[in-house]
Design an enzyme around this catalytic site. Sequence first.
Site, PDB file in Angstrom:
ATOM      1  CG  ASP A  28      30.006   4.366  10.664  1.00  0.00           C
ATOM      2  OD1 ASP A  28      30.187   3.973   9.694  1.00  0.00           O
ATOM      3  OD2 ASP A  28      29.116   5.256  11.617  1.00  0.00           O
ATOM      4  CB  ILE A  29      32.639   5.737  15.070  1.00  0.00           C
ATOM      5  CG1 ILE A  29      32.926   5.698  16.493  1.00  0.00           C
ATOM      6  CG2 ILE A  29      32.165   7.408  14.492  1.00  0.00           C
ATOM      7  CD1 ILE A  29      34.639   6.884  16.366  1.00  0.00           C
ATOM      8  CG  ASN A  63      25.664   7.847   1.732  1.00  0.00           C
ATOM      9  OD1 ASN A  63      24.892   7.017   1.163  1.00  0.00           O
ATOM     10  ND2 ASN A  63      25.923   6.974   2.866  1.00  0.00           N
ATOM     11  CB  VAL A  84      34.385   9.654   5.103  1.00  0.00           C
ATOM     12  CG1 VAL A  84      36.720   9.278   5.547  1.00  0.00           C
ATOM     13  CG2 VAL A  84      34.065  10.192   6.993  1.00  0.00           C
ATOM     14  CG  HIS A 137      32.866   4.570   2.900  1.00  0.00           C
ATOM     15  ND1 HIS A 137      33.385   6.208   2.426  1.00  0.00           N
ATOM     16  CD2 HIS A 137      32.142   5.503   4.160  1.00  0.00           C
ATOM     17  CE1 HIS A 137      32.716   7.519   2.750  1.00  0.00           C
ATOM     18  NE2 HIS A 137      31.549   6.754   3.842  1.00  0.00           N
TER      19      HIS A 137
HETATM   20  P1  AMP Z   1      29.141   8.676   5.108  1.00  0.00           P
HETATM   21  O1  AMP Z   1      28.379   9.161   5.872  1.00  0.00           O
HETATM   22  O2  AMP Z   1      28.949   7.647   4.054  1.00  0.00           O
HETATM   23  O3  AMP Z   1      30.593   9.461   3.895  1.00  0.00           O
HETATM   24  O4  AMP Z   1      30.201   7.509   5.818  1.00  0.00           O
HETATM   25  C1  AMP Z   1      30.787   7.897   6.607  1.00  0.00           C
HETATM   26  C2  AMP Z   1      30.757   6.920   7.760  1.00  0.00           C
HETATM   27  O5  AMP Z   1      31.777   7.465   8.881  1.00  0.00           O
HETATM   28  C3  AMP Z   1      30.083   7.292   9.349  1.00  0.00           C
HETATM   29  O6  AMP Z   1      28.646   6.626   9.177  1.00  0.00           O
HETATM   30  C4  AMP Z   1      30.450   7.950  10.001  1.00  0.00           C
HETATM   31  O7  AMP Z   1      29.742   6.797  10.988  1.00  0.00           O
HETATM   32  C5  AMP Z   1      31.368   6.592   9.921  1.00  0.00           C
HETATM   33  N1  AMP Z   1      32.868   6.951  10.669  1.00  0.00           N
HETATM   34  C6  AMP Z   1      33.535   8.592  11.034  1.00  0.00           C
HETATM   35  N2  AMP Z   1      33.961   8.761  11.473  1.00  0.00           N
HETATM   36  C7  AMP Z   1      35.007   7.171  11.586  1.00  0.00           C
HETATM   37  C8  AMP Z   1      35.804   6.417  12.989  1.00  0.00           C
HETATM   38  N3  AMP Z   1      36.788   7.240  13.899  1.00  0.00           N
HETATM   39  N4  AMP Z   1      35.846   5.129  12.443  1.00  0.00           N
HETATM   40  C9  AMP Z   1      34.839   4.598  12.186  1.00  0.00           C
HETATM   41  N5  AMP Z   1      34.274   5.265  11.571  1.00  0.00           N
HETATM   42  C10 AMP Z   1      33.646   6.713  11.622  1.00  0.00           C
END
Ligand code: AMP
Length: 113
Positions: A29-30, A86, A95, A99
């Site tokens: 995760d970023i 989520n 996103v 995931h």
């Molecule tokens: P959610 O809030 O459950 O939809 O989680 C989305 C996750 O994606 C968050 O923890 C972000 O930090 C992660 N995220 C967003 N963009 C990226 C990316 N380019 N690479 C890796 N993780 C990401």
Amino acid sequence: MDCLFCKIIDREIPADIVYEDDEVLAFEDINPQAPTHVLLIPKRHIATLNDIADADRALIGRLTQVAADLARERGFAEEGYRVVMNCNEQAGQTVYHIHMHLMGGRRFTWPAG
Ligand code: AMP
Ligand code: ZN
């Protein structure tokens, strides 16, 4: 399709990939919320948990299995870890490609915020 995680699967956007097979991709995760914070995604685009069909049962099971394997590899399987998915706005989904968050390496509180 304009999906961030599909772009990571297609290598259009870089990610720190930690596991890959025919069905599943896992990457760091970023914005990590724990010493380990890995996202596990199906390679097939599914927008939310509400869109899972009967045919996806094995795939969703596989995500969980890979999460547990990574927890073992990283040495926190026995002490414990958290797996979260989520779904939609009120749960904080940002996103819209399903995931699984695998978080480990620290103590978590319950109930989740
Ligand atoms: P959610 O809030 O459950 O939809 O989680 C989305 C996750 O994606 C968050 O923890 C972000 O930090 C992660 N995220 C967003 N963009 C990226 C990316 N380019 N690479 C890796 N993780 C990401
Ligand atoms: Zn996607």
